[in-house]
Design a protein around this motif. Structure first.
Motif, PDB file in Angstrom:
ATOM      1  N   GLU A  21      65.029  69.036  96.368  1.00  0.00           N
ATOM      2  CA  GLU A  21      66.283  69.411  95.722  1.00  0.00           C
ATOM      3  C   GLU A  21      67.366  68.368  95.980  1.00  0.00           C
ATOM      4  O   GLU A  21      68.145  68.039  95.086  1.00  0.00           O
ATOM      5  N   TRP A  65      71.341  74.838  94.482  1.00  0.00           N
ATOM      6  CA  TRP A  65      69.981  74.389  94.180  1.00  0.00           C
ATOM      7  C   TRP A  65      69.016  74.607  95.351  1.00  0.00           C
ATOM      8  O   TRP A  65      67.864  74.982  95.124  1.00  0.00           O
ATOM      9  N   PRO A  71      67.214  73.424  88.477  1.00  0.00           N
ATOM     10  CA  PRO A  71      67.077  73.943  87.116  1.00  0.00           C
ATOM     11  C   PRO A  71      66.185  73.047  86.265  1.00  0.00           C
ATOM     12  O   PRO A  71      65.986  71.866  86.564  1.00  0.00           O
ATOM     13  N   THR A  72      65.648  73.629  85.192  1.00  0.00           N
ATOM     14  CA  THR A  72      64.766  72.877  84.301  1.00  0.00           C
ATOM     15  C   THR A  72      65.476  71.666  83.714  1.00  0.00           C
ATOM     16  O   THR A  72      64.902  70.594  83.567  1.00  0.00           O
ATOM     17  N   ASN A  73      66.743  71.845  83.379  1.00  0.00           N
ATOM     18  CA  ASN A  73      67.546  70.766  82.809  1.00  0.00           C
ATOM     19  C   ASN A  73      68.746  70.526  83.724  1.00  0.00           C
ATOM     20  O   ASN A  73      69.815  71.105  83.508  1.00  0.00           O
ATOM     21  N   TRP A  77      72.661  71.848  83.253  1.00  0.00           N
ATOM     22  CA  TRP A  77      73.259  72.781  84.215  1.00  0.00           C
ATOM     23  C   TRP A  77      74.600  72.238  84.708  1.00  0.00           C
ATOM     24  O   TRP A  77      75.601  72.961  84.751  1.00  0.00           O
ATOM     25  N   GLY A 121      70.909  71.912  76.155  1.00  0.00           N
ATOM     26  CA  GLY A 121      69.499  71.543  76.061  1.00  0.00           C
ATOM     27  C   GLY A 121      69.267  70.408  75.094  1.00  0.00           C
ATOM     28  O   GLY A 121      68.207  69.790  75.097  1.00  0.00           O
TER      29      GLY A 121
END
Length: 425
Positions: A21, A65, A71-73, A77, A121
């Protein structure tokens, strides 16, 4: 025993997750800070607000985090979090916000930034070029532009910018605030094609100013500040990826900086300055040397230009098998070309050093006649050449003059050692 091993594995896994992270956050800071800030500036037209909100978003990421996972993106975020922070601030500062001077932003750019923020996104627009050129605005001094560029484009903290330029944090914060205020109301846009090269040239000068402050600090205790030099190189990399055309002099600047930076580990031994002839060349970063040579090869036949000629000189040093094998005659010829473009005391001093290596110290001393340059480097060079000629009395006097003028602790210690190594009078 089993429970102990399980606990140990859980602790190890937690540490690995934390490392992942932290790495993800560092990567997002390094790669996305300038782009996200540019989008926020394009949308909200206030540098101060955008910068504070983005810093808050990264701070929140550092807290959440490790608990919730990456996060995926990550960039999306961070952008969403910063946007929400800006909106909160605007609601609480509604009256003040109406009186704040805003950057002039093209409506199409504002709309594009709004679309990206509405759906993070989507592929992020890369508007860092506008931010780079804004920081290099002619209303700012080169020093202010360098500090603001490091802060806004690369995300270097105010504390680190202050440390790199040997200022207190409060002093640097005040200077950066003044620089931001000077930009209020300016246009956040890429200049017209005819004006762009001039603005890029300012950015190049700012980058080299920052690099020089790291490679050869004029004051302070350090032999070099490799972190600042590295950030300046990163700025040029970013700029070259953003330009809509191939700037060959900018490529030459990147090569020059890489060649000089490649010697950083060999320039210090036990905290002391090590001059080029005495450096252990196995400690040079040869990957950076090869990258620089690859950048220079397509430029060799180009018309003479300042960064190109300096890079070609640095390449002569980098490709020589040893200090003794350096082609000093070719270096002197390159300095002659550089003098024809920019006849400055700094270039004349460097040419005199090269001439002394090519033809002897007497030739170098003769080339220094009439050169006037503030600071310690001119008397230090004269002292070295006089010492080589055996004129120890005049050499000692020149060393004394250089020592009195030198504000860098490492260089001053080197000069003291050189003076004390002279035979007694």
């Amino acid at each position: 025993m089993v429970r102990s091993r399980c606990a140990q594995r859980s602790t190890t896994a937690a540490r690995n997750d934390l490392t992942e992270e932290s790495t993800a956050l560092e990567r997002a800071h390094r790669n996305e800070w300038g782009r996200l800030l540019a989008l926020l500036v394009a949308r909200f037209r206030r540098l101060d607000l955008a910068e504070d909100a983005l810093a808050d978003a990264y701070e929140r990421a550092a807290r959440t985090w490790p608990l919730e996972g990456v996060p995926t993106n990550p960039a999306g975020w961070l952008l969403t979090t910063a946007r929400n922070r800006v909106l909160d601030r605007l609601r609480s500062e509604a009256v003040l916000a109406r009186s704040m001077p805003l950057l002039a932003v093209d409506s199409e750019l504002t709309e594009a930034a709004q679309r990206v923020m509405a759906d993070p996104g989507d592929e992020l627009l890369d508007e860092r070029l506008r931010l780079v050129l804004l920081c290099a605005h002619p209303r700012l001094s080169r020093e202010a532009a360098a500090g603001l560029t490091l802060r806004l484009v690369l995300g270097v903290s105010t504390e680190d910018v202050a440390r790199l330029f040997l200022q207190s944090t409060s002093t640097m914060a005040a200077r950066l605030t003044r620089a931001r205020k000077k930009l209020a109301g300016e246009t956040f846009a890429v200049p017209a094609p005819g004006d762009l090269p001039d603005r890029v040239a300012v950015v190049a000068d700012v980058a080299y100013l920052a690099f020089t402050a790291g490679y050869a600090p004029g004051s302070g205790p350090d032999v070099l500040r490799a972190d600042l030099a590295g950030e300046a190189i990163r700025l040029v990399r970013v700029l070259r990826t953003l330009l809509p055309y191939d700037d060959r002099e900018l490529a030459a600047l990147q090569a020059l900086m890489l060649l000089q930076h490649s010697r950083r580990d060999a320039r210090v031994r036990d905290g002391d300055l090590v001059l080029l002839p005495d450096q252990d060349r196995s400690q040079w970063n040869h990957d950076e040397v090869h990258e620089a040579i690859d950048l220079l090869q397509p430029l060799v036949g180009d018309p003479p230009a300042p960064y190109l000629l300096q890079a070609l000189i640095a390449a002569e040093h980098a490709t020589a098998a040893s200090a003794a094998a350096t082609a000093w005659d070719r270096i002197v010829a390159r300095y002659d070309e550089l003098l024809a473009l920019h006849d400055t005391p700094v270039v004349r001093l460097a040419r005199a050093v090269a001439l002394a290596e090519a033809e002897g110290p007497a030739a170098g001393l003769a080339a220094l006649a009439g050169v006037a340059l503030p600071g310690h480097r001119l008397p230090a060079t004269r002292a070295e050449l006089l010492a080589r000629l055996g004129d120890h009395t005049r050499a000692r006097a020149s060393y004394d003059a250089a020592i009195a003028l030198c504000a860098n602790a490492a260089e001053r210690a080197h000069l003291l050692r050189r003076r004390d190594a002279l035979p007694p009078p």
